[in-house]
Write a protein that holds these residues in place. Sequence first.
Motif, short mmCIF file in Angstrom:
data_model
loop_
_atom_site.label_atom_id
_atom_site.label_comp_id
_atom_site.label_asym_id
_atom_site.label_seq_id
_atom_site.Cartn_x
_atom_site.Cartn_y
_atom_site.Cartn_z
N GLY A 104 0.89 -1.14 -0.05
CA GLY A 104 0.11 -0.11 0.01
C GLY A 104 0.77 1.37 0.06
O GLY A 104 0.40 2.12 -0.42
N LEU A 105 2.21 1.05 0.40
CA LEU A 105 3.01 2.38 0.44
C LEU A 105 3.35 2.90 -1.21
O LEU A 105 3.58 4.14 -1.22
CB LEU A 105 4.28 1.78 0.81
N ALA A 106 2.85 2.11 -2.05
CA ALA A 106 2.99 2.66 -3.63
C ALA A 106 1.61 2.82 -4.31
O ALA A 106 1.51 3.21 -5.20
CB ALA A 106 3.64 1.22 -4.22
N ARG A 107 0.52 2.99 -3.31
CA ARG A 107 -0.81 2.94 -3.99
C ARG A 107 -0.93 4.55 -4.58
O ARG A 107 -0.35 5.37 -4.10
CB ARG A 107 -1.91 2.71 -2.84
N GLY A 108 -1.45 4.65 -5.50
CA GLY A 108 -2.08 5.69 -6.19
C GLY A 108 -0.50 6.15 -7.44
O GLY A 108 -0.81 7.19 -8.06
N ALA A 109 0.42 5.46 -7.30
CA ALA A 109 1.50 5.69 -8.14
C ALA A 109 1.49 5.26 -9.31
O ALA A 109 2.15 5.91 -10.39
CB ALA A 109 2.84 5.30 -7.42
N ASP A 110 0.68 4.20 -9.41
CA ASP A 110 0.51 3.45 -10.97
C ASP A 110 -0.82 2.87 -10.90
O ASP A 110 -1.14 1.79 -10.17
CB ASP A 110 1.76 2.45 -11.19
N HIS A 111 -1.61 3.22 -11.83
CA HIS A 111 -3.02 2.46 -11.99
C HIS A 111 -2.97 0.88 -12.25
O HIS A 111 -4.00 0.13 -11.63
CB HIS A 111 -3.76 3.25 -13.07
N ARG A 112 -2.00 0.55 -12.74
CA ARG A 112 -1.92 -0.89 -12.99
C ARG A 112 -1.65 -1.58 -11.83
O ARG A 112 -2.23 -2.68 -11.35
CB ARG A 112 -0.86 -1.24 -14.20
N LEU A 140 7.49 -2.32 -5.24
CA LEU A 140 8.70 -2.07 -4.72
C LEU A 140 9.53 -1.37 -5.86
O LEU A 140 10.22 -0.34 -5.63
CB LEU A 140 9.72 -3.35 -4.43
N LEU A 141 9.31 -1.82 -7.10
CA LEU A 141 9.85 -1.22 -8.33
C LEU A 141 9.23 0.33 -8.47
O LEU A 141 10.11 1.20 -8.78
CB LEU A 141 9.73 -2.08 -9.36
N VAL A 142 8.06 0.43 -8.42
CA VAL A 142 7.35 1.81 -8.27
C VAL A 142 7.75 2.70 -7.46
O VAL A 142 8.00 3.90 -7.54
CB VAL A 142 5.73 1.62 -8.26
N ARG A 143 8.13 2.26 -6.16
CA ARG A 143 8.85 3.03 -5.08
C ARG A 143 10.20 3.49 -5.27
O ARG A 143 10.69 4.29 -5.03
CB ARG A 143 8.58 2.49 -3.86
N PHE A 144 11.15 2.40 -5.85
CA PHE A 144 12.42 2.62 -5.59
C PHE A 144 13.28 2.50 -7.11
O PHE A 144 14.34 2.96 -7.36
CB PHE A 144 13.08 1.51 -4.72
N ALA A 145 12.69 1.91 -8.16
CA ALA A 145 13.47 1.81 -9.46
C ALA A 145 13.18 2.96 -10.26
O ALA A 145 12.32 3.72 -10.14
CB ALA A 145 12.86 0.53 -10.09
N PRO A 146 14.03 3.23 -11.23
CA PRO A 146 13.86 4.19 -12.25
C PRO A 146 12.51 4.13 -12.98
O PRO A 146 11.95 2.95 -13.00
CB PRO A 146 15.02 4.17 -13.32
N PRO A 147 11.73 5.06 -13.29
CA PRO A 147 10.48 5.07 -13.68
C PRO A 147 10.17 4.16 -15.05
O PRO A 147 9.02 3.54 -15.18
CB PRO A 147 10.01 6.62 -14.19
N GLY A 148 11.20 4.17 -15.75
CA GLY A 148 11.12 3.21 -17.10
C GLY A 148 11.20 1.62 -16.66
O GLY A 148 10.43 0.96 -17.34
N VAL A 149 11.74 1.61 -15.56
CA VAL A 149 11.80 -0.05 -15.11
C VAL A 149 10.41 -0.38 -14.54
O VAL A 149 9.46 -1.24 -14.74
CB VAL A 149 13.06 -0.32 -14.15
N ALA A 150 9.82 0.60 -13.42
CA ALA A 150 8.69 0.36 -13.16
C ALA A 150 7.74 0.47 -14.05
O ALA A 150 6.57 -0.63 -13.94
CB ALA A 150 8.36 1.54 -12.03
N ASP A 151 7.40 1.28 -15.22
CA ASP A 151 6.60 1.27 -16.11
C ASP A 151 6.61 -0.05 -16.76
O ASP A 151 5.52 -0.71 -17.15
CB ASP A 151 6.74 2.43 -16.97
N ALA A 152 7.81 -0.63 -17.08
CA ALA A 152 7.79 -1.73 -18.05
C ALA A 152 7.33 -2.98 -17.11
O ALA A 152 6.55 -3.89 -17.57
CB ALA A 152 9.21 -1.84 -18.40
#
Length: 549
Positions: free
Chosen positions: A458-466, A503-515
């Motif tokens: 839940g710490l990453a909620r709202g950061a990516d709709h998927r 974890l990736l949404v919170r900590f990885a570069p945006p391109g990694v999290a998006d992929a």
Amino acid sequence: MAGSTHTVTNQPPPLTGYDVYGADQALVAAVERHLDPGLLDEVRGELSALGRAAGSGQLQEWAAQADARPPKLRAYDRHGHRIDEVDFHPAWHRLLGKGVGAGLTAAWVRPGGHVRRAAGFLVWTQVDAGNCCPLSMTHAAVPALRTDPTLAAEWEPRLTSTVYDRGLRPARSKAGALFGMGMTEKQGGSDVRAITTVAAPLADDGAYELTGHKWFCSAPMSDGFLVLARTAPGGGDGGLTCFLVPRVLEDGSRNVFRLQRLKDKLGNRSNASAEVEFDGTWARRVGEEGRGVRTIIDMVAATRLDCVLGSAGLMRQAVAQAVHHCSHRAAFGGKLVDKPLMRNVLADLALESEAATTLGLRLAAACDDGGEQERAFLRIAVPAAKYWVTKRCAPVAVEASECLGGNGYVEESGMPRLVRESPLNSIWEGAGNVQALDVVRALQREPQALNAYLHEVGLARGADHRLDGAIKDLLTDLADLDGAEGRARRLAERFALVLQGSLLVRFAPPGVADAFCASRLGGDGGAAFGTLPHSLDLAALVERAAPRE
């Protein structure tokens, strides 16, 4: 002499002479994220030294030698005396000595111990996974021994030592010791309730005599072993007790530890696994009688985490080899790495590797924290991660080998060794069904574990709709746990993927999290690697995974 037609061109150089740690951007970022800032300079130097050793041609040669010359059983000496010893190639001892010297069994007594050890273990797996087996079991034995303060005081300094003291001698005379374990029996496998090895009490308090047979005993050359045996007749768990079996007794005589044969394994060939017979074998009880499973539960959690880290290390090495090859190999008018479809494959593999590394180090950080919330989180996160990450290792290794073409099918490339090794961690310490059912068991019996998991993601909620959608779908799945056993694998997979995505949404570069969210959570990816959406910045993903500093 080479023939006149033997001109070598367009062959990539060996991937050697580099810092395995420093070249892994995802691992470096995870260490710096989870480690106390006051320790960073010390640990950076330590891990870079280990990484340079792991990337050296010398250690790569030792690993190849140890794998090509598996250990051999010597049941008797030349006079006919039973000795039950295992002979290893000298390269094995050199590698194991370096692993011990690097502190890979010392997490329990070092600041930031689990994170710094996890990073080192992930690096060291990339040299030779076989010697990581005794390192893992020695590390994991400590919490079990701590249930008995007297045993812990005696053995823990040896197990956490950075001295590799080989040779069978009484433990009191050694500067360092290794541990193995023997749980599995031929009739039971993962079902420890089927254990038939029996333990009869002796006159000395806490001493027993064991009779029975273990189908898999890992690292039989070790100084001591944790073993489960039954102290009460009949079925059920009531009589299962944990024991410490020393290889050599205090008077210098050999304990009865009969090596029936060494297993001829698919992979992990540099390491020995044996069938062992106990017949009047002296043992010391560890923990309460009849509470053997409870005694070893923390040990099991530690080795399961090492399965995650080991698989992450194998994936990282497979990806590093594939990217390195494709960055040097030209075909069809250009470098392979620049071909859109090959770039997609490499990016997809790199994504899987980074997700595994990020998850493994997060679990290690939870072990360092040790608080109630983090322990509850680990109760679900460890079996889910063990299930999923180890399952992903084999397809990653196979696909990465294919990136090298025919060269990847040749032993000299090192890729077949990675492929053979890749299924092991999925089997060891409970195969996939055992892990998935453990997730369900935690859901049904320990509500605090689910609460801790949901707090984490839940710490990453709202950061990516998927990711938000995947969390919602997971909660829908959890609304009805009737018949959960039949869909336990699906649940474990979703738990792992959602956690990796968070974890990736919170900590990885945006391109990694998006992929990751697009392909693993959003349904915009296929079953095979190389099916990432073409709109992603795939070149950046591959560049991030390149094995160079």
